[in-house]
Design a protein around this motif. Structure first.
Motif, PDB file in Angstrom:
ATOM      1  N   GLY A   1      19.116  17.738  -6.039  1.00  0.00           N
ATOM      2  CA  GLY A   1      20.075  16.640  -6.116  1.00  0.00           C
ATOM      3  C   GLY A   1      20.822  16.383  -4.825  1.00  0.00           C
ATOM      4  O   GLY A   1      21.449  15.318  -4.662  1.00  0.00           O
ATOM      5  N   ASP A   2      20.766  17.337  -3.892  1.00  0.00           N
ATOM      6  CA  ASP A   2      21.451  17.133  -2.610  1.00  0.00           C
ATOM      7  C   ASP A   2      20.839  15.978  -1.826  1.00  0.00           C
ATOM      8  O   ASP A   2      21.494  15.407  -0.952  1.00  0.00           O
ATOM      9  N   ALA A   3      19.584  15.646  -2.116  1.00  0.00           N
ATOM     10  CA  ALA A   3      18.931  14.551  -1.384  1.00  0.00           C
ATOM     11  C   ALA A   3      19.690  13.253  -1.617  1.00  0.00           C
ATOM     12  O   ALA A   3      20.000  12.507  -0.681  1.00  0.00           O
ATOM     13  N   ARG A   4      20.005  12.975  -2.889  1.00  0.00           N
ATOM     14  CA  ARG A   4      20.732  11.748  -3.203  1.00  0.00           C
ATOM     15  C   ARG A   4      22.124  11.767  -2.571  1.00  0.00           C
ATOM     16  O   ARG A   4      22.579  10.760  -2.003  1.00  0.00           O
TER      17      ARG A   4
ATOM     18  N   MET B   1      14.659  11.315   5.838  1.00  0.00           N
ATOM     19  CA  MET B   1      14.902  11.342   4.393  1.00  0.00           C
ATOM     20  C   MET B   1      13.822  10.560   3.644  1.00  0.00           C
ATOM     21  O   MET B   1      13.476  10.915   2.510  1.00  0.00           O
ATOM     22  N   CYS B   2      13.285   9.535   4.237  1.00  0.00           N
ATOM     23  CA  CYS B   2      12.160   8.819   3.620  1.00  0.00           C
ATOM     24  C   CYS B   2      10.963   9.754   3.479  1.00  0.00           C
ATOM     25  O   CYS B   2      10.291   9.762   2.427  1.00  0.00           O
TER      26      CYS B   2
ATOM     27  N   PHE C   1      12.988   7.105  -2.202  1.00  0.00           N
ATOM     28  CA  PHE C   1      13.842   6.558  -1.142  1.00  0.00           C
ATOM     29  C   PHE C   1      14.003   5.041  -1.260  1.00  0.00           C
ATOM     30  O   PHE C   1      14.882   4.446  -0.631  1.00  0.00           O
ATOM     31  N   LEU C   2      13.153   4.406  -2.082  1.00  0.00           N
ATOM     32  CA  LEU C   2      13.114   2.937  -2.150  1.00  0.00           C
ATOM     33  C   LEU C   2      14.481   2.281  -2.375  1.00  0.00           C
ATOM     34  O   LEU C   2      14.784   1.267  -1.740  1.00  0.00           O
ATOM     35  N   PRO C   3      15.339   2.807  -3.266  1.00  0.00           N
ATOM     36  CA  PRO C   3      16.623   2.119  -3.494  1.00  0.00           C
ATOM     37  C   PRO C   3      17.501   2.010  -2.249  1.00  0.00           C
ATOM     38  O   PRO C   3      18.397   1.166  -2.205  1.00  0.00           O
ATOM     39  N   TYR C   4      17.226   2.844  -1.238  1.00  0.00           N
ATOM     40  CA  TYR C   4      18.090   2.854  -0.053  1.00  0.00           C
ATOM     41  C   TYR C   4      17.563   1.952   1.062  1.00  0.00           C
ATOM     42  O   TYR C   4      18.226   1.792   2.082  1.00  0.00           O
TER      43      TYR C   4
ATOM     44  N   GLY D   1       2.291   0.873  -0.433  1.00  0.00           N
ATOM     45  CA  GLY D   1       2.407  -0.415  -1.112  1.00  0.00           C
ATOM     46  C   GLY D   1       3.833  -0.788  -1.462  1.00  0.00           C
ATOM     47  O   GLY D   1       4.163  -1.974  -1.589  1.00  0.00           O
ATOM     48  N   ASN D   2       4.706   0.191  -1.622  1.00  0.00           N
ATOM     49  CA  ASN D   2       6.100  -0.094  -1.969  1.00  0.00           C
ATOM     50  C   ASN D   2       6.863  -0.769  -0.826  1.00  0.00           C
ATOM     51  O   ASN D   2       7.968  -1.284  -1.040  1.00  0.00           O
TER      52      ASN D   2
END
Length: 1097
Positions: A577-580, A611-612, A619-622, A694-695
């Protein structure tokens, strides 16, 4: 007589006064009036009026300023009936131009104020430059300048050479004897400034000549060298520096023109370096002159009996010139500005020169005379001597690597005790030496002497002096960057304990360095670092949540870097959870940045990229937070400034982050710092496209249109073009992944992309970058795949290749001519540069070859009509004496055979002779290409090739029977020949006489264990022989089993090919009653036995 009405003349005079006004508003209005009412509508009248102001104004400041404006306006460009970009003055009508030129020359001769005359000289030089660039002469100017060079007024003589220096092209076509006499006379002028101006003009003129023409002026060198001793005797440092700078320019152009007087020049230069009565800059320029000879004529330097020893002695002496009035280092320790520029200091000049000497002359020449001094200096009671000795080791270690690495223990015995020296600057220098050696002698330092280095440097982290402990931490970065995690693991506890302590130090630069070192250790230790995660990550999070005052920004930036490198090292599982939490912190920091110079901004970009890589699709939301500033940086335009005079040039030379480029008599400044940011941003776009695939599609079209494709032609910065070429295929891949290979979206993106790719193949001027463009092209074609190029695309591709190959052949011919005409010394000195040029060309040919391969792979015979336009060139390459060219030609013919099948028979007359000749070539790479081609012809060529491949059996066996056929150099040719024979026997058996004998002979040339492409064909045929119970295999099952096991041991076989041959071999062993286990134990290591048993069940 005035050519313009009196009222206009008066108006222009008032305008010039207004342009010089100290009032900003008045000056701005005047500049606008000049542009709108003079420059745009009537430039001819303006230039004539300015010329008259220069000639007639009673005010010297007006005459000077009019000359400045004249030069500026004359150098602008405008559209004409014949060109869109013509120099303003050159575009004037002949009658107007003649009148203005006459006025300028009259003014030049009549002017009495030196500073004004210099401005007029610059204006005259600009006009002369335009005529020279357009291959037209200005005969009156030459006559005026030659006359001026004889004038009784020495200032006017000097003015003549000022113009010659600025526009040397105007005298190139004048009779050589007249030019030589003019310079010779000036070199003996009574006035020293005239002599020096003449030397400066001669250097500029000499640079404009070709090598053949330069030799005609070599006899002038004695007169040039005779100018300097009287200036030195007068202790005139500024004038002596001027003369030496001209010699530096000449040494760069033609160092061997000094050959007959080199020993004398060495002695004179050494005397200047030694003379403490002269300015430091003058002494450093003399050092630079001698270093320039090392750069451009190392052989001449090595042959001089005094050069190397004298230069090393003087360098070491200069390196002791530091810490004046600061013997106890109190001021040095109190100075927190670690980036203070010391390039003008003698000790730094000495260090840089030692580095150049080592790199250019090599360890054989430099090491012995250096170590004649170093042991004594290390034992000296003077700390400056010990400091200099350690810095000398740092300076020479790269250039002397081959000689020093065998004596590494002795060198370390000299350096390591310095880490306990009583003087802090010596300990600092000891850390510096270990850090530099860790880079230059990697990986030997890390593998063989890790304990000696780490055990000595870790205690220095606890030094009382902040600068010393910080530098010890910096040296650890160098060591750990090249260290295996197994080496670091036993030391992690004590390393990190000390570095954690540094994080509590009162000096921010110590904290910042500690973070950088921890980050490097985490990167090297990888998963092993997870044991220290809980201790360190909370500290870093606290820093990131802490103060945001300006003085703490770099510390926070370093903490970001450290935290994200640790995240990358330990991986997403340990991060949890530290990633978020971490990315949300990064987003908060990004939103808080308001100042353009905030260092956190650049660090953030890299942190997001890491981080990606850690989070992948999570990571997409960021991305919506990350992309806007990144796209802004990646879209940056070139920041270019046109510099009008020497003062502006000199000012910009003092500023960091600018590159100055001469252009048509002017100088342009390019802000390289913004270009580096642009390059970094595009690198990160490559990362996002690679990781998110693709994202990443929502951003692809905009990035392709506005960043990637324009970046391919961004000629202000080579790295931007390089990385843009990496980005294009990634963006195509992202679209393909999202929309699918047959989608209209992908086709639309490709059509706009391929035109630009083909365009840059013809426009790119740099050879190494052009290779990148070919790579970009073939990678893009690979992404899009079958039938992605139409006939027009193929034609344009062949046009580009044709142009590229013509340029390549010109370079080859030029290198041959230069080598033939060069002296032995020149050939030796230019060898490194020559090899680099050849390597660049080989890389270009290789990437072009891969482009051919890709087009044939996805288009087959459709490409042949375009391809055959270059048959003459292919043939010349195949018949060349250059193995690179022969290999290139053969590989292309191999592609024709492989992807055009029976259609390749149309070109048999071009293909067959080189294939057979290639089998006997001295180059293993060519033998490999020939063998591969014959095998492909057997496999895919059809009946038209049957007779040829049947007759190629013997040449193929000759390849396999080469001396040392299985050496590292030869093994790929051998194995390709083995596979080719297997293909012939399988696909064209009827063409092989006495086939059983051939099979028995072929079997003896197994195994195939290196070439993973060749192995499946060889072992597929072996499987076929086993299945048919061929006597050659039935009679020697043990040998067959060993051959198969050898291939399995090194993973040369996999998948279906491995399964088939294993099943057949099992049958063979059972049928013949052979004990495979006994053979395993006899022939293979225990590890290999276990692996092979796994395959055989």
């Amino acid at each position: 007589m005035s050519y313009i009405p009196a009222e206009l003349h008066a108006e222009l005079g008032q305008l010039i006064l207004a342009l010089q006004s100290s009032d900003n508003s008045t000056r701005s209005q005047a500049e606008e009036h000049l542009q709108n009412n003079w420059t745009n509508p009537r430039p001819e009248t303006l230039l004539m009026g300015l010329a008259e102001q220069i000639a007639s104004s009673p005010d010297g400041s007006v005459r000077a300023f009019a000359a400045v404006i004249f030069r500026k306006i004359a150098s602008k460009t405008r559209k004409t009936a014949t060109s869109d970009n013509t120099d303003m003055f050159f575009s004037l009508e002949q009658e107007q131009a003649v009148a203005i030129r006459t006025q300028l020359l009259n003014s030049l001769g009549a002017e009495t104020i030196d500073s004004v005359r210099n401005k007029i000289s610059d204006a005259v030089a600009e006009v002369a430059r335009q005529y020279s660039d357009n291959n037209q002469s200005w005969q009156d100017l030459l006559e005026a300048l030659f006359s001026l060079s004889l004038n009784a007024d020495h200032n006017k003589r000097e003015a003549a050479f000022r113009i010659f220096k600025t526009t040397p092209g105007i005298i190139e076509k004048v009779h050589e004897e007249a030019v030589a006499n003019t310079f010779a006379r000036a070199f003996k002028d009574d006035v020293v400034t005239v002599r020096l101006s003449a030397v400066e003009a001669f250097a500029a003129f000499f640079r404009s000549l070709n090598k053949k023409s330069q030799t005609k002026y070599h006899p002038l060198i004695d007169d040039i060298l005779n100018i300097l001793p009287p200036i030195k005797d007068a202790q005139a440092s500024d004038n002596l520096s001027r003369g030496i700078m001209s010699l530096i320019e000449l040494a760069e152009i033609s160092p061997r023109m000094f050959k007959a007087r080199f020993s004398t020049l060495v002695g004179f230069s050494i005397s200047v370096i030694q003379d403490t009565g002269l300015d430091d800059l003058c002494r450093q320029n003399a050092l630079e002159l001698m270093s320039t000879f090392a750069d451009y004529a190392p052989s001449m330097c090595k042959k001089d009996p005094n050069y190397t020893v004298s230069m090393i002695t003087q360098c070491l002496s200069l390196m002791t010139d530091l810490g004046e009035d600061d013997d106890n280092a109190e001021e040095w320790l109190a100075n927190d500005d670690l980036d203070m520029d010391e390039n003008d200091q003698n000790h730094v000049a000495g260090e840089h020169c030692m580095d150049r000497l080592a790199n250019k002359l090599g360890g054989v020449a430099v090491l012995a005379p250096t170590f004649t001094w170093l042991p004594r200096m290390m034992q000296s009671v003077a700390w400056k001597d010990r400091h200099a000795a350690l810095m000398a080791i740092s300076a020479i270690s790269e250039g002397c690597r081959d000689q020093m690495i065998s004596e590494l223990k002795q060198v370390l015995d000299l350096v390591v005790p310095a880490l306990k020296d009583p003087h802090p600057r010596v300990r600092w220098a000891g850390c510096n030496a270990l850090g530099q050696m860790s880079t230059d002698f990697a990986p030997a330092m890390q593998k063989e002497y890790y304990d000696m280095v780490l055990s000595s440097i870790i205690p220095v982290l606890d030094s009382p002096e902040a600068r010393v402990k910080s530098h010890a931490a910096a040296a650890l970065v160098n060591f750990c960057e090249e260290a295996e995690k197994s080496v670091l693991e036993p030391y992690l506890e004590v390393l990190l304990s000390n570095l954690f302590n540094l994080l509590q130090n009162e000096k921010r630069y110590v904290q910042e360095q500690a973070l950088s070192t921890i980050a490097t250790i985490a990167d090297a230790a990888e998963k092993t670092f997870a044991n220290y995660y809980d201790s360190l990550m909370p500290l870093l999070i606290n820093v990131l949540r802490g103060q945001n005052e300006k003085e703490f920004r770099l510390l926070r930036a370093k903490a970001m870097e450290c935290a994200t490198l640790i995240a990358l090292a330990v991986g997403p599982e340990r991060l949890g959870g530290d990633a978020r939490m971490l990315v949300e912190l990064l987003a908060t920091i990004q939103n808080s940045i308001t100042d353009a110079d905030d260092p956190q901004a650049q660090y953030l970009m890299h942190c997001w990229g890491r981080m990606c890589r850690v989070m992948g699709a999570d990571f997409l939301p960021y991305l919506q937070t990350v992309m806007p500033p990144l796209l802004n940086l990646a879209s940056a335009k070139a920041d270019i400034q046109l510099l009008d005079d020497d003062a502006e040039v000199e000012k910009m030379q003092q500023e960091e982050g600018w590159e100055l480029v001469p252009l048509r008599g002017r100088t342009i400044g390019i802000r390289t710092s913004s270009m580096e940011d642009k390059n970094m941003a595009i690198e990160l776009l490559v990362v996002y496209a690679q990781v998110l695939e693709g994202n990443f599609f929502p951003y692809v079209a905009e990035i392709m249109e506005k960043i990637a494709l324009p970046g391919l032609a961004f000629f202000f910065h080579d790295p931007v073009r390089f990385v843009s070429a990496k980005l294009v295929p990634q963006l195509l891949g992202s679209y393909k992944k999202h929309y699918g290979p047959d989608s209209n979206e992908l086709k639309g993106l490709w059509l706009s992309t391929v035109d630009k790719l083909l365009e840059v193949l013809t426009a790119e001027p740099a050879i190494d970058t052009l290779a990148e463009m070919y790579q970009c092209f073939y990678e893009a074609v690979s992404v899009i795949g079958t039938a992605c190029l139409d006939a027009q695309h193929m034609t344009r591709f062949i046009d580009a290749v044709h142009s590229t190959l013509e340029d390549y052949m010109e370079r080859v011919a030029q290198r041959a001519e230069e080598s033939e005409n060069a002296a032995a010394e020149e050939v030796e000195d230019d060898q490194e540069e020559l090899l680099m040029a050849i390597e660049d060309d080989q890389t270009l040919l290789s990437d072009m070859n891969k482009a051919f391969h890709c087009i044939f792979k996805y288009h087959g015979s459709i490409f042949l009509p375009s391809w055959q336009r270059l048959l003459t060139i292919y043939r010349s390459f195949l018949q060349s004496d250059d193995p690179t060219q022969r290999q290139w030609g053969l590989c292309i013919m191999d592609d024709v055979l492989e992807y055009c099948g029976p259609d390749s028979a149309r070109y048999a007359e071009y293909i067959q002779p080189p294939l057979l000749a290639g089998c006997a070539d001295s180059s293993p790479a060519i033998r490999q290409a020939a063998a591969y081609g014959i095998g492909v012809a057997a496999h895919r060529g059809g009946s038209d090739w049957t007779q040829f491949v049947g007759g190629a059996i013997l040449p193929l066996f000759n390849i396999m029977q080469t001396v040392d056929a299985r050496s590292e150099e030869n093994v790929y040719a051998t194995e390709n020949a083995c596979a080719a024979v297997a293909k012939i026997l399988h696909y064209n058996a009827a063409a092989v006489p006495e086939i059983d004998s051939v099979i028995a002979q072929w079997l003896n040339h197994l195994p195939v264990t290196n070439d993973e492409e060749a192995a499946p064909y060889a072992y597929a045929y072996l499987t076929e022989l086993i299945t048919k119970n061929h006597p050659a295999v039935i009679s020697q099952p043990a040998k067959v089993f060993v051959y198969v096991a050898q291939a399995l041991e090194v993973d040369a076989l996999a998948g279906t090919a491995a399964n088939h041959v294993i099943a057949a071999t099992k049958m063979l062993l059972e049928a013949t009653g052979i004990n495979g286990e006994a053979i395993l134990q006899q022939e293979f290591s225990p590890e290999a036995q276990q692996l092979i048993r796994g395959h055989f069940g």
